[in-house]
Design an enzyme around this catalytic site. Structure first.
Site, PDB file in Angstrom:
ATOM      1  N   GLU A 138     -15.052  28.998 -38.323  1.00  0.00           N
ATOM      2  CA  GLU A 138     -16.428  28.020 -38.357  1.00  0.00           C
ATOM      3  C   GLU A 138     -16.793  27.758 -36.990  1.00  0.00           C
ATOM      4  OE1 GLU A 138     -15.645  25.091 -41.355  1.00  0.00           O
ATOM      5  OE2 GLU A 138     -15.748  26.277 -42.944  1.00  0.00           O
ATOM      6  N   ASN A 146      -7.762  30.877 -36.879  1.00  0.00           N
ATOM      7  CA  ASN A 146      -8.799  31.702 -37.787  1.00  0.00           C
ATOM      8  C   ASN A 146      -9.597  32.103 -36.867  1.00  0.00           C
ATOM      9  OD1 ASN A 146      -7.804  30.408 -39.957  1.00  0.00           O
ATOM     10  ND2 ASN A 146      -8.836  28.506 -39.891  1.00  0.00           N
ATOM     11  N   HIS A 196      -9.490  27.995 -31.263  1.00  0.00           N
ATOM     12  CA  HIS A 196      -8.611  26.756 -31.437  1.00  0.00           C
ATOM     13  C   HIS A 196      -7.456  27.059 -32.140  1.00  0.00           C
ATOM     14  CE1 HIS A 196     -11.952  26.996 -34.157  1.00  0.00           C
ATOM     15  NE2 HIS A 196     -11.031  26.648 -35.169  1.00  0.00           N
ATOM     16  N   ARG A 212      -7.162  15.638 -32.782  1.00  0.00           N
ATOM     17  CA  ARG A 212      -6.924  15.638 -34.254  1.00  0.00           C
ATOM     18  C   ARG A 212      -8.155  16.185 -34.885  1.00  0.00           C
ATOM     19  NH1 ARG A 212      -1.991  13.573 -34.626  1.00  0.00           N
ATOM     20  NH2 ARG A 212      -1.311  11.984 -33.308  1.00  0.00           N
ATOM     21  N   ASP A 213      -7.709  17.040 -35.791  1.00  0.00           N
ATOM     22  CA  ASP A 213      -8.994  17.814 -36.594  1.00  0.00           C
ATOM     23  C   ASP A 213      -9.623  16.489 -37.164  1.00  0.00           C
ATOM     24  OD1 ASP A 213      -9.396  20.808 -37.921  1.00  0.00           O
ATOM     25  OD2 ASP A 213     -10.270  19.087 -38.987  1.00  0.00           O
TER      26      ASP A 213
HETATM   27  P1  AMP Z   1     -12.039  26.799 -38.129  1.00  0.00           P
HETATM   28  O1  AMP Z   1     -12.473  26.883 -39.375  1.00  0.00           O
HETATM   29  O2  AMP Z   1     -10.914  27.703 -37.974  1.00  0.00           O
HETATM   30  O3  AMP Z   1     -13.078  27.207 -37.421  1.00  0.00           O
HETATM   31  O4  AMP Z   1     -11.654  25.471 -37.828  1.00  0.00           O
HETATM   32  C1  AMP Z   1     -12.635  24.276 -37.307  1.00  0.00           C
HETATM   33  C2  AMP Z   1     -12.044  23.110 -37.600  1.00  0.00           C
HETATM   34  O5  AMP Z   1     -12.828  22.215 -36.771  1.00  0.00           O
HETATM   35  C3  AMP Z   1     -12.078  22.419 -38.918  1.00  0.00           C
HETATM   36  O6  AMP Z   1     -10.758  22.022 -39.448  1.00  0.00           O
HETATM   37  C4  AMP Z   1     -13.163  21.172 -38.794  1.00  0.00           C
HETATM   38  O7  AMP Z   1     -12.388  20.138 -39.835  1.00  0.00           O
HETATM   39  C5  AMP Z   1     -12.708  21.055 -37.278  1.00  0.00           C
HETATM   40  N1  AMP Z   1     -13.604  20.310 -36.690  1.00  0.00           N
HETATM   41  C6  AMP Z   1     -15.128  20.245 -36.866  1.00  0.00           C
HETATM   42  N2  AMP Z   1     -15.658  19.284 -36.129  1.00  0.00           N
HETATM   43  C7  AMP Z   1     -14.807  18.522 -35.466  1.00  0.00           C
HETATM   44  C8  AMP Z   1     -14.740  17.423 -34.450  1.00  0.00           C
HETATM   45  N3  AMP Z   1     -15.975  16.977 -34.256  1.00  0.00           N
HETATM   46  N4  AMP Z   1     -13.657  16.948 -34.134  1.00  0.00           N
HETATM   47  C9  AMP Z   1     -12.335  17.507 -34.507  1.00  0.00           C
HETATM   48  N5  AMP Z   1     -12.304  18.462 -35.349  1.00  0.00           N
HETATM   49  C10 AMP Z   1     -13.358  18.996 -35.803  1.00  0.00           C
END
Ligand code: AMP
Length: 119
Positions: A96, A88, A101, A30-31
């Site tokens: 990010e 993304n 993913h 889960r995010d």
């Molecule tokens: P992106 O911007 O596509 O790289 O998405 C990165 C995603 O990772 C974001 O939706 C964050 O909320 C999620 N994220 C960051 N750290 C964690 C974590 N420790 N566990 C779960 N999700 C995370």
């Protein structure tokens, strides 16, 4: 990749995550900051920076990520009403975390694909 990569550290069990499905090659969790009632990230355990690198470097592993995403969508009850699956990628894509993913989003109407009209 290893210790510098957040998602490699989740795969290694060094950082906790709420895992909803695991296969030999993939992990779904889960995010931490959900943008929809269901927001699950699906990753290959092996490190690839983004979907382009993964799809070109190991298409079978990219297919595993899609298959796991579909299985989680079914587990979460999303197949009837639908869902969004997105990668993304890079700066313009708003990426990010540079371990590829899939964002699996659902559980409510998600609105337009983009927040603003670029036209
Ligand atoms: P992106 O911007 O596509 O790289 O998405 C990165 C995603 O990772 C974001 O939706 C964050 O909320 C999620 N994220 C960051 N750290 C964690 C974590 N420790 N566990 C779960 N999700 C995370």
């Amino acid at each position: 990749m290893g210790s510098d990569c957040l998602f490699c550290r989740i795969v290694a069990g060094e950082i906790p995550a709420t895992v909803v499905r695991e296969t030999e090659t993939t992990l779904a969790f889960r995010d931490i900051d959900p943008k929809a009632p269901v927001h699950v990230l699906v990753i290959p355990k092996e490190h690839y920076a983004d979907i382009a690198t993964l799809a070109q470097g190991d298409p079978a592993l990219a297919a595993d990520v899609l298959a796991t995403s579909a299985a989680v969508a079914e587990d979460e009850g999303l197949l009837g009403d639908g869902f969004r699956l997105m990668f993304n990628t890079g700066a313009y894509g708003g990426q990010e975390v540079f371990h590829v993913h899939a964002h699996l989003l659902g559980g409510a109407p998600l609105g337009p694909m983009l927040a603003r009209d670029l036209g």
